[in-house]
Design a protein around this motif. Structure first.
Motif, PDB file in Angstrom:
ATOM      1  N   THR A   1      -7.738  -8.686  -8.117  1.00  0.00           N
ATOM      2  CA  THR A   1      -7.116  -8.673  -9.090  1.00  0.00           C
ATOM      3  C   THR A   1      -5.788  -9.567  -9.048  1.00  0.00           C
ATOM      4  O   THR A   1      -5.393  -9.835  -7.729  1.00  0.00           O
ATOM      5  CB  THR A   1      -6.780  -7.375  -9.866  1.00  0.00           C
ATOM      6  N   ALA A   2      -5.290 -10.091  -9.946  1.00  0.00           N
ATOM      7  CA  ALA A   2      -4.113 -10.970  -9.876  1.00  0.00           C
ATOM      8  C   ALA A   2      -3.087 -10.060  -9.061  1.00  0.00           C
ATOM      9  O   ALA A   2      -2.145 -10.372  -8.294  1.00  0.00           O
ATOM     10  CB  ALA A   2      -3.530 -11.494 -11.187  1.00  0.00           C
ATOM     11  N   ALA A   3      -2.747  -8.864  -9.386  1.00  0.00           N
ATOM     12  CA  ALA A   3      -1.963  -7.839  -8.780  1.00  0.00           C
ATOM     13  C   ALA A   3      -2.193  -7.714  -7.342  1.00  0.00           C
ATOM     14  O   ALA A   3      -1.270  -7.152  -6.568  1.00  0.00           O
ATOM     15  CB  ALA A   3      -1.877  -6.710  -9.419  1.00  0.00           C
ATOM     16  N   SER A   4      -3.375  -7.889  -6.890  1.00  0.00           N
ATOM     17  CA  SER A   4      -3.587  -7.741  -5.407  1.00  0.00           C
ATOM     18  C   SER A   4      -3.094  -8.946  -4.465  1.00  0.00           C
ATOM     19  O   SER A   4      -3.086  -8.611  -3.363  1.00  0.00           O
ATOM     20  CB  SER A   4      -5.279  -7.705  -5.401  1.00  0.00           C
ATOM     21  N   ASN A   5      -2.747  -9.984  -5.127  1.00  0.00           N
ATOM     22  CA  ASN A   5      -1.939 -11.012  -4.505  1.00  0.00           C
ATOM     23  C   ASN A   5      -0.565 -10.424  -4.270  1.00  0.00           C
ATOM     24  O   ASN A   5       0.230 -10.392  -5.186  1.00  0.00           O
ATOM     25  CB  ASN A   5      -1.750 -12.278  -5.134  1.00  0.00           C
ATOM     26  N   ARG A   6      -0.075 -10.170  -3.030  1.00  0.00           N
ATOM     27  CA  ARG A   6       1.101  -9.372  -2.846  1.00  0.00           C
ATOM     28  C   ARG A   6       1.595  -9.747  -1.268  1.00  0.00           C
ATOM     29  O   ARG A   6       0.869 -10.237  -0.603  1.00  0.00           O
ATOM     30  CB  ARG A   6       0.917  -8.272  -3.145  1.00  0.00           C
TER      31      ARG A   6
ATOM     32  N   VAL B   1       6.279   6.192  -6.597  1.00  0.00           N
ATOM     33  CA  VAL B   1       5.081   5.809  -7.053  1.00  0.00           C
ATOM     34  C   VAL B   1       4.983   4.427  -7.608  1.00  0.00           C
ATOM     35  O   VAL B   1       3.811   3.597  -7.185  1.00  0.00           O
ATOM     36  CB  VAL B   1       4.467   6.619  -8.319  1.00  0.00           C
ATOM     37  N   LEU B   2       5.964   3.885  -8.138  1.00  0.00           N
ATOM     38  CA  LEU B   2       5.929   2.370  -8.190  1.00  0.00           C
ATOM     39  C   LEU B   2       5.752   1.594  -7.108  1.00  0.00           C
ATOM     40  O   LEU B   2       5.207   0.355  -6.840  1.00  0.00           O
ATOM     41  CB  LEU B   2       7.348   2.134  -9.131  1.00  0.00           C
ATOM     42  N   SER B   3       6.521   2.155  -5.917  1.00  0.00           N
ATOM     43  CA  SER B   3       6.408   1.335  -4.726  1.00  0.00           C
ATOM     44  C   SER B   3       5.171   1.263  -4.226  1.00  0.00           C
ATOM     45  O   SER B   3       4.626   0.435  -3.588  1.00  0.00           O
ATOM     46  CB  SER B   3       7.688   1.703  -3.641  1.00  0.00           C
ATOM     47  N   VAL B   4       4.483   2.451  -3.974  1.00  0.00           N
ATOM     48  CA  VAL B   4       3.091   2.581  -3.458  1.00  0.00           C
ATOM     49  C   VAL B   4       2.166   1.842  -4.262  1.00  0.00           C
ATOM     50  O   VAL B   4       1.360   1.186  -3.580  1.00  0.00           O
ATOM     51  CB  VAL B   4       2.781   4.130  -3.744  1.00  0.00           C
ATOM     52  N   SER B   5       2.511   1.767  -5.853  1.00  0.00           N
ATOM     53  CA  SER B   5       1.338   0.950  -6.487  1.00  0.00           C
ATOM     54  C   SER B   5       1.398  -0.419  -6.424  1.00  0.00           C
ATOM     55  O   SER B   5       0.384  -1.191  -5.852  1.00  0.00           O
ATOM     56  CB  SER B   5       1.578   1.232  -8.078  1.00  0.00           C
ATOM     57  N   LYS B   6       2.826  -0.996  -6.014  1.00  0.00           N
ATOM     58  CA  LYS B   6       2.846  -2.230  -5.446  1.00  0.00           C
ATOM     59  C   LYS B   6       2.048  -2.635  -4.118  1.00  0.00           C
ATOM     60  O   LYS B   6       1.508  -3.778  -3.952  1.00  0.00           O
ATOM     61  CB  LYS B   6       4.079  -2.917  -5.610  1.00  0.00           C
TER      62      LYS B   6
ATOM     63  N   SER C   1      -3.320  -2.869 -10.331  1.00  0.00           N
ATOM     64  CA  SER C   1      -2.809  -3.670 -11.462  1.00  0.00           C
ATOM     65  C   SER C   1      -1.628  -3.110 -12.363  1.00  0.00           C
ATOM     66  O   SER C   1      -0.846  -3.843 -12.803  1.00  0.00           O
ATOM     67  CB  SER C   1      -3.931  -3.884 -12.366  1.00  0.00           C
ATOM     68  N   ASN C   2      -1.779  -1.649 -12.319  1.00  0.00           N
ATOM     69  CA  ASN C   2      -0.601  -0.789 -13.024  1.00  0.00           C
ATOM     70  C   ASN C   2      -0.415   0.307 -12.419  1.00  0.00           C
ATOM     71  O   ASN C   2      -1.252   0.745 -11.423  1.00  0.00           O
ATOM     72  CB  ASN C   2      -0.761  -1.028 -14.577  1.00  0.00           C
ATOM     73  N   ILE C   3       0.851   0.798 -12.645  1.00  0.00           N
ATOM     74  CA  ILE C   3       1.223   2.181 -12.149  1.00  0.00           C
ATOM     75  C   ILE C   3       0.165   3.433 -12.551  1.00  0.00           C
ATOM     76  O   ILE C   3       0.064   4.314 -11.965  1.00  0.00           O
ATOM     77  CB  ILE C   3       2.700   2.772 -12.408  1.00  0.00           C
ATOM     78  N   THR C   4      -0.330   3.100 -13.810  1.00  0.00           N
ATOM     79  CA  THR C   4      -1.347   4.020 -14.200  1.00  0.00           C
ATOM     80  C   THR C   4      -2.335   4.332 -13.335  1.00  0.00           C
ATOM     81  O   THR C   4      -3.025   5.394 -13.211  1.00  0.00           O
ATOM     82  CB  THR C   4      -1.985   3.741 -15.815  1.00  0.00           C
ATOM     83  N   THR C   5      -2.908   3.272 -12.648  1.00  0.00           N
ATOM     84  CA  THR C   5      -4.200   3.364 -11.859  1.00  0.00           C
ATOM     85  C   THR C   5      -3.799   4.157 -10.492  1.00  0.00           C
ATOM     86  O   THR C   5      -4.669   5.282 -10.261  1.00  0.00           O
ATOM     87  CB  THR C   5      -4.654   2.052 -11.269  1.00  0.00           C
TER      88      THR C   5
END
Length: 359
Positions: free
Chosen positions: A237-242, A318-323, A328-332
């Motif tokens: 996903t786009a969020a996977s670019n990090r 949780v937010l830092s772990v998610s990133k 894609s979002n913290i809900t996942t």
């Protein structure tokens, strides 16, 4: 055409036939005390095997026949990954059946060899092994290369499989990391997965240019297609670019590996002779390592779960772990690690009560 001749004290029969190319060949058998015995044997061959070429096929070992069967029916018709599974079965056949010929494989002999294989393999592996051999032998039966099915009603057994966990705990993770050999490609892949939480395809997509040793950072901006070998691909996903941080030890281990193998800046770090190991191979390497370390069995993807769970238990948000995971979002992240979050919430509640009790 069949002819008979006496050689010394014994009789021989000779059957002339055309091979698959149309060339004339001869099938000879000798050692018969009487001519009538030679005639009976030749008649049996012609009766049981409509085409004498099929009798010659039955003279092949199971390994030889299976190898030819793969070339005829599997090459160009199955994926590379599936083809490797058949090739792996062929290697086991060579070890377990040796030079045993097709015509000599009886039902009891086949069961004995399957039981031998089952002594060191899980039932699911034994079932797959049997299924692939059976498919080849049923084709041999259809062609009358063999006259009976030795695989009929085979009993499948195997070694019990250790139950799998979804993730390792902190202490188990430490044990695994301390026993991995970073000079070994597979074990370094396992190490990187455990300390970064990266997906398998993301790790395979890493190039030296993505790893910033001085800053202890790594760019995750592509993946590697290890299934169909088409090369680099986009991330999930786009969020996977990090960009994620590395501990200093991991950064140095990667740098040392790159230098030792003289890997060019834009070439994948973990390819072996230009080919990336498939997920089944890396899972096998991980299972073997966990067994050596007397640790619970997890899948390679379980290393990602281990990484996330350990960070959450150590108080990372949780937010830092998610990133870091590239969700894609913290809900996942919350839904995936709900059991961990609930346990941490209970610990927080206990802390809240302790604070309130001091007021």
């Amino acid at each position: 055409m069949v002819s008979y001749r006496k050689r010394g004290d014994v009789w021989q029969y000779e059957i002339s036939y055309k091979d698959i190319t149309g060339q004339y060949k001869k099938l000879r058998r000798s050692g018969f005390r009487l001519k009538s015995e030679a005639e009976l044997a030749a008649s049996q061959v012609r009766t049981d095997f409509v085409d004498v070429r099929q009798y010659r096929d039955a003279d092949l070992s199971l390994a030889q026949y299976f190898e030819r069967w793969i070339q005829l029916y599997k090459v160009h018709s199955v994926s590379d990954i599936t083809l490797r599974k058949y090739t792996n079965t062929l290697q086991h056949i060579r070890i377990i059946f040796g030079d045993i010929k097709l015509r000599d494989i009886t039902k009891s002999l086949y069961q004995d060899r399957i039981n031998y294989f089952a002594q060191t393999h899980a039932m699911r592996t034994v079932a797959t092994f049997h299924k692939q051999i059976r498919a080849a032998l049923l084709d041999a039966l259809d062609e009358r290369v063999i006259t009976t099915d030795p695989t009929r009603k085979t009993v499948i057994t195997g070694q019990p499989v250790r139950s799998k966990k979804k993730a390792l705990d902190f202490g188990e993770l430490q044990t695994l990391l301390h026993t991995l050999n970073p000079a070994n490609c597979d074990e370094l892949i396992i190490y990187v997965a455990a300390v970064t939480g990266m997906r398998y395809a993301e790790i395979l997509g890493l190039t030296p240019a993505d790893i910033h040793t001085n800053k202890s950072l790594v760019d995750i901006n592509k993946t590697w297609d290890y299934k169909y070998r088409t090369g680099f691909k986009k991330t999930k996903t786009a969020a996977s670019n990090r960009q994620i941080s590395l501990d200093r030890k991991t950064a140095i281990l990667l740098q040392d590996y790159i230098q030792a193998h003289n890997i060019s800046p834009h070439d994948p770090v973990f390819l072996r002779n230009g080919v990336a190991p498939v997920s089944a191979e890396i899972n096998k390497a991980l299972t073997s390592k966990l067994f050596e370390d007397h640790l619970p069995r997890i899948t390679f993807h379980g290393l990602r779960h281990t990484h996330a769970s350990v960070l959450l238990y150590q108080g990372v948000s949780v937010l830092s772990v998610s990133k870091r995971l590239g969700h894609s979002n913290i809900t996942t992240t919350q839904s995936t690690y709900l059991h961990v979050i609930k346990e941490l919430e209970q610990q927080d509640n206990d802390k809240i009560i302790n604070v309130l009790n001091t007021l």
